[in-house]
Design an enzyme around this catalytic site. Structure first.
Site, mmCIF file in Angstrom:
data_model
loop_
_atom_site.group_PDB
_atom_site.id
_atom_site.type_symbol
_atom_site.label_atom_id
_atom_site.label_comp_id
_atom_site.label_asym_id
_atom_site.label_seq_id
_atom_site.Cartn_x
_atom_site.Cartn_y
_atom_site.Cartn_z
ATOM 1 C CE LYS A 1 -3.565 -2.586 2.437
ATOM 2 N NZ LYS A 1 -4.133 -2.942 3.749
ATOM 3 C CD GLN B 1 -3.070 -4.229 7.051
ATOM 4 O OE1 GLN B 1 -3.067 -3.213 6.350
ATOM 5 N NE2 GLN B 1 -3.422 -5.415 6.596
ATOM 6 C CG ASP C 1 -9.846 -0.717 4.828
ATOM 7 O OD1 ASP C 1 -9.644 -0.960 3.625
ATOM 8 O OD2 ASP C 1 -9.098 -1.105 5.737
ATOM 9 C CB SER D 1 -16.655 -11.859 5.351
ATOM 10 O OG SER D 1 -16.249 -11.221 4.159
ATOM 11 N N GLY E 1 -8.807 55.233 28.250
ATOM 12 C CA GLY E 1 -8.480 54.297 27.175
ATOM 13 C C GLY E 1 -9.230 54.668 25.907
#
Length: 921
Positions: free
Chosen positions: A42, A86, A111, A160, A369
């Site tokens: 791969k 993996q 995947d 599967s 300020g």
């Protein structure tokens, strides 16, 4: 063919988006040989195509939590577009594979094994999911035959999650009539004989016989099995699930094993990674944040700051972090609205180009300020929410002293605030408390050292400093440094002579030279002068001391100027706390506290992430005073922000007080140490302050403005613009273009605002713009933002005012004459002594940090406008050696904060039911 096509697509991406590369991460647990082989295939394919592939390898001792943490980091990494785990996971620890695969972000799950992607595939959402690579490769092979799938009878053997089940769904949604067979199918041969398309993934060697296959069928064999073969050196050979030799006689197309489906699986992984990168580019322009901005609902009259702040619900801070490109493991959450950012982010982004660096400063202000913080926030809201630029604000954390004084908080104001403002103005994440603890540790160490040296022999001191532990005595690292500084090159405690022991144990601090004071982040007038050591346990050792406010501590300046943990530790060690009776500087390292200080400051060094009302990101980090310190937020926050915004983005930071103080120190001290170069100065001016400089009556906090400030008076205003003119010149002296932001108040007339704009341009400003951001948020600063954009595209010829190698007196004189307009300087005797002392001690080449009133360009706060011809008196000079500057005390300037001008009566409270803060800051 697939690889060549992908290579071309990646090349086109790089051409269109320079610097961009599709990113693939492969996470492996353990060290299985077969996994290593597949991963190498791969990685090789990715390199050939031009994909940036990263192999992350965890040991076989990795736990499920270790794997999930790594996955979370990769999920959040914008440079990773495809990400696979993996399988199998080769760990000694029990790991739930299903939990691991489902932890991968669906948009990166190339995947296609997560339940979300499997669910989308089963529903037929083929354009919105990733398909497992082997089934995807099988479909690509079938398409290459040119035979239409629609209407065909397909048989899939195996069910599967990786091949069989997704293959069934893929064929079904490509309009085939699909039958799935498995180990319990009793009529397998009969079912196979009906198949126009046969996909076999049973994991059983040559179980499908050639005679079962329908003539002309397409046969895809996904099996990889090893069978004995005495003719092979290994004693075995690889075969598929189909009896190839007989099946090829009947099939019209058939994949061999090895060499058929395997290479296609790898090619499809690459294709899915490229597809994911393309989706990323469609959604996120590289260098452009996908950020959610908040819509303001403006009210007139403008409500109080805290009412406005509490009327908007901030985004979750982890969402802000994700929007700006920070990874999950780079962010440490402190509740829902603030977080610390780890310095690892800077390391990760080190090769990214910096954005444009903008500093906001002001004319010489009134005691009220002039709105620098408000302008800073308004400018970033305009650049971000309205002009859709990547932009970060970097501001200081306010001290509790001014917050509970007349000045109030420093989160900005009106519709330009950092929110939640009560979190911002109070404890935030505890950085100031850490500085208080570290500072007072040093103070305690100084007095303890003097006490013990007065009351103990050399031998007793040595035994306490270098004790025997389990019969072993050894020097610590910091003690070795002390010995080396003394010229003693020994590492065995027993080897020191009596004279060397004496040098080692006795710092011999001169109490009259102690410059290190205790601190507290509160204006407490009765701690300005105290006597310490009055307890009987101190055996008569007492001395006069004082408390300063925490943000004046040198440790705060060290924090602001450090560029990493190691640099901070070195700076802490170099801090000079006193001199010895021999006139030598005594440092924190000599006291032996450097490591302890670094431990106390280890979290404080991480910048704090917050957001503005309109949802733009803000770093709040460090808060050194702008008189005895340099008055700027941290170098680290600026550096991280500049990387995050990218080349076309903007980082807007604020320098304290007027341009003669905060801006000058920003350039000569902060930029000198950081190496960063500014692109634009934004100079904030108000009609009110300019009228004061023109001779208007005094302006006092808490007292209504005199009528001169409520009525139009162009003559008074024009005269006061001498101060504006001088501050523009001061900024341009450093070679940086100036944009003047005229902060409009409701009492200003159109003619007055127009006059300031006109005179600013005549004085050399790149542009001058009227701003109404206080009342309108970012919308009121869009013209300012556009002017800043234009100015940032012009050349910036940045230069320092002086060379640090010049003598101390010459550097002070250059600042006084060039920046303040003085004719010359006068060093009083104490200052002259300090020049000689610091030069002798080796500190003469440090930058200069003038401690001067902020209410005038001169040393006299009553002198307004742009005075000239005055002599600037230098009363004393102090050294912040760790921070890295000398600070001359000008005139009557004190190192302590201003005293409270009225009894304490705080209009602030806590709602006991909701827990909300009510009142004013």
């Amino acid at each position: 063919q697939v690889r060549e096509r992908l290579k071309q697509q990646v090349a086109e991406m790089k051409e269109k988006f320079p610097g961009f590369r599709p990113g693939l991460a492969i996470l492996q647990v353990g060290n299985r040989d077969d996994s290593n082989l597949y991963i190498n295939m791969k990685l090789k394919a990715a390199a050939e195509i031009g994909i940036s592939a990263n192999h992350i390898k965890l040991p076989n001792t990795a736990t499920e939590a270790d794997v999930l943490k790594c996955i979370a980091s990769l999920n959040g990494d914008p440079a990773v577009h495809g990400f696979i785990v993996q399988l199998p996971l080769d760990s000694d620890k029990p790991i739930n594979t299903e939990k691991i695969t489902n932890a991968v972000a669906p948009e990166k799950d190339v995947d296609g094994l997560s339940s979300i992607n499997a669910g989308k595939l089963s529903r037929g959402d083929l354009g919105d999911c990733f398909i497992p690579c082997t089934p995807k490769g099988c479909m690509e092979l079938i398409r290459q035959t040119g035979i239409q799938v629609a209407g065909k009878r397909a048989v899939v053997i195996g069910r599967s999650k990786i091949v069989g089940a997704p293959m069934h769904d893929l064929l079904l949604w490509n309009h085939a009539t699909v039958t799935t067979c498995h180990s319990k199918t009793s009529t397998l041969a009969e079912e196979v004989g009906k198949a126009d398309i046969l996909v076999v993934a049973a994991g059983k060697a040559e179980m499908v016989k050639g005679e079962w296959i329908k003539p002309g069928a397409i046969v895809i064999d996904c099996g990889i099995n090893h069978v004995p073969d005495s003719t092979k050196a290994s004693g075995k050979r690889v075969v598929g699930d189909v009896a190839y030799s007989t099946a090829k006689e009947k099939a019209s197309y058939i994949t061999p094993v090895p060499g058929g489906v395997g290479p296609m699986t790898v090619a499809m992984l690459m294709q899915s990674t490229v597809e994911s990168a393309q989706r990323f580019l469609e959604k996120f322009q590289p260098g452009k944040w996908n950020i959610q901005y908040n819509q303001l609902t403006l009210k007139m009259p403008v409500p109080s700051d805290i009412e406005i702040s509490q009327s908007y619900i901030p985004k979750a801070i982890d969402q802000v972090a994700k929007e700006v490109g920070l990874l999950p493991d780079e962010v440490e959450l402190y509740g829902q609205t603030k977080a610390k950012v780890h310095l690892s982010a800077l390391k990760r982004l080190k090769n990214q180009p910096d954005g444009k660096y903008i500093v906001v400063t002001g004319i010489t202000p009134t005691p009220l300020g002039e709105g620098k913080s408000t302008t800073t926030v308004g400018l970033v809201q305009a650049l971000g929410a309205h002009l859709h630029q990547n932009v970060f604000a970097c501001v200081r954390q306010p001290s509790q002293g001014p917050t509970f004084g007349i000045k109030g908080g420093a989160a900005g104001g009106g519709y330009c605030q950092v929110i939640p403002m009560e979190e911002f103005n109070l404890h935030l994440t505890g950085d100031i408390h850490a500085i208080t603890a570290a500072n007072n540790l040093v103070a305690a160490a100084v007095d303890a050292r003097i006490f013990h040296e007065l009351t103990q022999t050399d031998e007793a001191l040595y035994n306490r400093l270098v004790p025997s532990v389990n019969g072993v005595r050894k020097f610590s690292d910091i003690q070795i440094r002390r010995l080396q500084k003394l010229g003693i090159n020994k590492t065995d405690p027993a080897a020191l002579t009596k004279g060397e022991v004496n040098l080692f144990v006795r710092l011999d601090i001169d109490p009259g030279t102690i410059t290190w004071q205790r601190v507290l982040d509160t204006n407490d007038r009765f701690l300005r002068k105290i006597t310490i050591g009055q307890s009987p346990t101190e055996k008569g050792f007492s001395r006069m001391a004082q408390f300063d406010i925490t943000v004046s501590s040198e440790i705060m300046a060290v924090l602001a100027l450090s560029d990493g943990l190691d640099d901070m530790k070195k700076r802490l060690g170099r801090m000079v706390v006193a001199s010895s009776k021999r006139g030598e500087p005594i440092t924190a390292d000599d006291l032996g506290v450097t490591g302890a200080l670094a431990v106390l400051m280890k979290d404080a060094i991480k910048p704090n992430l917050m957001q503005t009302l309109e949802g733009t990101p803000v770093f709040v980090h460090a808060g050194p005073f702008a008189n005895i310190a340099h008055g700027n937020s941290s170098v680290l926050a600026d550096k991280i922000a500049l990387k995050l915004v990218g080349k076309e983005g903007f980082v807007v930071t604020e320098a304290g007080f007027g341009a003669d103080i905060g801006m000058e120190k920003f350039f000569n001290i902060k930029c000198r140490y950081s190496g960063l170069r500014p692109h634009v100065v934004v100079l904030v001016a108000t009609v009110r302050a300019l009228k004061m400089h023109g001779g208007g009556p005094a302006v006092t906090a808490g007292v209504p403005l005199p009528k001169e400030y409520m009525e139009e008076n162009l003559q008074l205003l024009a005269k006061g613009c001498s101060n504006l003119n001088k501050q523009i010149q001061n900024a341009r002296m450093f070679g940086v273009p100036v944009v003047v932001a005229v902060n409009a108040f409701k009492t200003d007339t159109k003619a007055e605002l127009a006059l300031v704009v006109q005179l600013a341009k005549e004085a050399g400003a790149f542009d001058a713009v009227e701003c109404t951001h206080w009342a309108e948020g970012g919308k009121g600063a869009v013209a300012l933002a556009q002017a800043v954009q234009r100015a940032s595209q012009t050349p910036s010829n940045f230069r320092f005012l002086y060379n640090v190698e010049l003598p101390v007196i010459d550097k002070i004189r250059l600042i006084a004459q060039q920046i303040y307009g003085a004719r010359d300087i006068e060093l009083l005797p104490e200052a002259q002594e300090k020049v000689a002392l610091y030069t002798k001690q080796g500190f003469g080449n440090l930058p200069i940090c003038m401690a001067k009133t902020h209410l005038s360009l001169s040393h006299d706060p009553e002198q307004k406008g742009a005075p000239t011809g005055f002599i600037l008196p230098i009363r004393d000079i102090r050294a912040s050696v760790g921070a890295g500057f000398l600070y001359p005390l000008v005139g009557t300037m004190s190192t302590m904060p201003g005293l409270p001008t009225r009894p304490c009566f705080y209009d602030i409270d806590l709602d006991p039911v909701s827990g909300a803060v009510n009142g004013l800051f």
